[in-house]
Design a protein around this motif. Structure first.
Motif, mmCIF file in Angstrom:
data_model
loop_
_atom_site.group_PDB
_atom_site.id
_atom_site.type_symbol
_atom_site.label_atom_id
_atom_site.label_comp_id
_atom_site.label_asym_id
_atom_site.label_seq_id
_atom_site.Cartn_x
_atom_site.Cartn_y
_atom_site.Cartn_z
ATOM 1 N N GLY A 1 69.429 68.155 31.368
ATOM 2 C CA GLY A 1 70.533 68.005 31.331
ATOM 3 C C GLY A 1 71.606 68.385 29.975
ATOM 4 N N SER A 2 73.000 67.906 30.082
ATOM 5 C CA SER A 2 73.823 68.016 28.761
ATOM 6 C C SER A 2 73.502 67.118 27.119
ATOM 7 C CB SER A 2 74.990 67.549 29.543
ATOM 8 O OG SER A 2 75.545 68.645 30.441
ATOM 9 N N SER A 3 73.101 66.168 27.655
ATOM 10 C CA SER A 3 72.513 65.222 26.677
ATOM 11 C C SER A 3 71.500 65.685 25.922
ATOM 12 C CB SER A 3 72.975 63.271 27.584
ATOM 13 O OG SER A 3 74.077 63.216 27.839
ATOM 14 N N ALA A 4 70.442 65.165 27.043
ATOM 15 C CA ALA A 4 69.159 65.865 26.786
ATOM 16 C C ALA A 4 68.954 66.946 25.960
ATOM 17 C CB ALA A 4 68.679 65.883 27.631
ATOM 18 N N ILE B 1 72.989 58.379 41.003
ATOM 19 C CA ILE B 1 73.802 58.499 40.359
ATOM 20 C C ILE B 1 74.429 59.827 38.734
ATOM 21 C CG2 ILE B 1 74.399 56.097 40.266
ATOM 22 C CD1 ILE B 1 73.600 55.816 37.335
ATOM 23 N N GLY B 2 71.832 60.437 39.392
ATOM 24 C CA GLY B 2 71.995 61.504 38.140
ATOM 25 C C GLY B 2 70.737 61.059 37.310
ATOM 26 N N ARG C 1 75.800 61.714 35.562
ATOM 27 C CA ARG C 1 74.920 60.991 34.923
ATOM 28 C C ARG C 1 76.048 60.199 34.366
ATOM 29 N NH1 ARG C 1 70.958 57.106 35.592
ATOM 30 N NH2 ARG C 1 70.906 55.654 34.095
ATOM 31 N N GLY C 2 76.165 61.376 33.010
ATOM 32 C CA GLY C 2 77.117 60.609 31.936
ATOM 33 C C GLY C 2 79.435 60.336 32.015
ATOM 34 N N LEU D 1 67.707 60.102 40.608
ATOM 35 C CA LEU D 1 67.181 61.142 40.521
ATOM 36 C C LEU D 1 68.049 62.648 39.917
ATOM 37 C CD1 LEU D 1 66.558 60.346 44.313
ATOM 38 C CD2 LEU D 1 64.790 60.234 43.166
ATOM 39 N N PRO D 2 66.771 64.027 39.856
ATOM 40 C CA PRO D 2 67.499 65.172 39.010
ATOM 41 C C PRO D 2 67.941 65.755 40.422
ATOM 42 C CG PRO D 2 65.418 64.945 39.149
ATOM 43 C CD PRO D 2 65.752 63.835 39.372
ATOM 44 N N ALA D 3 69.213 66.598 40.138
ATOM 45 C CA ALA D 3 69.833 67.416 40.625
ATOM 46 C C ALA D 3 69.020 67.920 41.890
ATOM 47 C CB ALA D 3 70.622 68.200 40.159
ATOM 48 N N ASP D 4 68.265 68.089 41.668
ATOM 49 C CA ASP D 4 66.854 69.123 41.953
ATOM 50 C C ASP D 4 66.077 68.594 43.448
ATOM 51 O OD1 ASP D 4 65.240 68.636 40.016
ATOM 52 O OD2 ASP D 4 63.930 69.927 40.445
ATOM 53 N N GLN D 5 66.584 67.153 43.680
ATOM 54 C CA GLN D 5 66.111 66.769 44.020
ATOM 55 C C GLN D 5 66.718 65.173 45.291
ATOM 56 O OE1 GLN D 5 63.038 63.487 42.688
ATOM 57 N NE2 GLN D 5 61.968 64.964 40.742
ATOM 58 N N GLN D 6 68.392 65.184 45.309
ATOM 59 C CA GLN D 6 68.975 64.346 45.456
ATOM 60 C C GLN D 6 69.564 64.782 46.884
ATOM 61 O OE1 GLN D 6 72.164 64.073 43.425
ATOM 62 N NE2 GLN D 6 72.782 65.892 43.357
#
Length: 326
Positions: free
Chosen positions: A62-65, A138-139, A146-147, A169-174
């Motif tokens: 994601g964004s921060s990464a 929360i991501g 998450r941010g 969890l990442p978005a594709d699992q939630q």
């Protein structure tokens, strides 16, 4: 199949048929995106499809990464939420220890990303404050969702202990965790319609909830990267009402070291094929060049992007040009 599901299927199918346009002798571009379930990954693939440089849209945390990888030279171009973009450019929040990224450059912004709260209907959650002592995803660390959630938690005076259970969890699992009853709610900062949100509503009897209140009012007033947002009614079925919330924008960024000719060709590919690009996802439908070169951009414009915008006459005021370029 519902009309919305069909629309999503058409968009997804067209992107999965993507292949890079051939271009002999060029170095390739890698665009850092996010979870394959989100609009960022589709946006990255859409950009790759309309430019004349070999290009790969790479899924990420994601964004921060993405912004850290860009700073370390592991990526040339990346997508990031406008708030995380702001933090990286200014060396604040998660980027405080490493300081401002003076080499971060803006290319353009994309769609609005409403902060989206999705809940199980049997969880008794009618507003954001009802999340206290509930199980919430929360991501994953490094993600924009998450941010934004952490910023909102700070504004509300909450910590992880405010919830019964916090998942990362990442978005594709939630959405499946919501379906299995392991979480009561999930948050997602994303363009709409979104396949993961559609899955939760279709399979789990989930609902979208308004995100409003004093804490949200304070955030929108205090931070330039936040704005009021809404999710249109009926996107996820005839009984889905309009949702009032707030949000950020998706932004495309690059390193100052990224070849200006490559950035110029990327920007030209998108805007010279603008209607084709916008057709790849409904979230792009309201995009305009005027907003894309202005909204949500904290870092200076990349040299290659600025060259194209000058040629089009979109940036003509010399004072504005100097401010954006330096």
């Amino acid at each position: 199949m519902k009309p919305t599901a069909g629309l999503l299927a058409i968009g997804l199918t067209s992107l999965f048929l993507w292949s890079s346009p051939p271009a002999q002798g060029d170095e390739s571009l890698t665009i850092g995106t996010a979870s394959p379930a989100g609009v960022y990954h589709l946006a990255g693939r859409a950009i790759c499809r309309v430019i004349d440089i070999p290009c790969t849209a790479e899924s990420s945390e994601g964004s921060s990464a993405n912004l850290r990888a860009l700073r370390e030279g592991e990526l040339q171009v990346a997508l990031a939420q406008s708030d995380i973009h702001f933090y990286a450019a200014n060396g604040s929040e998660a980027f405080r220890e490493i300081g401002p990224d003076s080499d971060l450059r803006s290319v353009f912004s994309l769609h609005s990303e409403p902060f989206t709260l999705v809940v199980r209907r049997d969880a008794g959650i009618e507003g954001f404050d009802d999340l206290v002592q509930r199980s919430v995803n929360i991501g994953n660390p490094g993600s924009g969702q998450r941010g934004t959630m952490l910023r909102l938690m700070d504004a509300r005076g909450w910590s992880r202990s405010s919830f019964r259970l916090v998942n990362d969890l990442p978005a594709d699992q939630q959405s499946m965790e919501l379906c299995h009853g392991n979480i009561d709610a999930m948050v997602y900062t994303v363009g709409h319609p979104n396949a993961s949100v559609a899955q939760a509503i279709r399979l789990c009897n989930a609902a979208l909830i308004d995100v409003q209140g004093d804490a949200i009012d304070l955030l929108v007033e205090a931070y330039p990267f936040f704005s009021r947002a809404w999710i249109a009614g009926g996107l996820y079925g005839p009984d889905q009402p309009p949702v009032r919330t707030f949000g950020v924008r998706a932004t495309l960024v690059a390193s100052a070291d990224t070849d200006p000719d490559h950035i110029y060709r990327l920007v030209a590919g998108v805007f010279d094929n603008f209607q084709r690009f916008k057709a790849y996802h409904p979230a792009f439908g309201m995009l305009t060049p005027e907003a894309m070169i202005r909204d949500g951009l904290t870092a200076p414009l990349h040299e290659g992007a600025l060259r194209y915008y000058r040629e089009q006459g979109w940036i003509t005021d010399e004072a504005m040009t100097a401010k954006l370029a330096h």
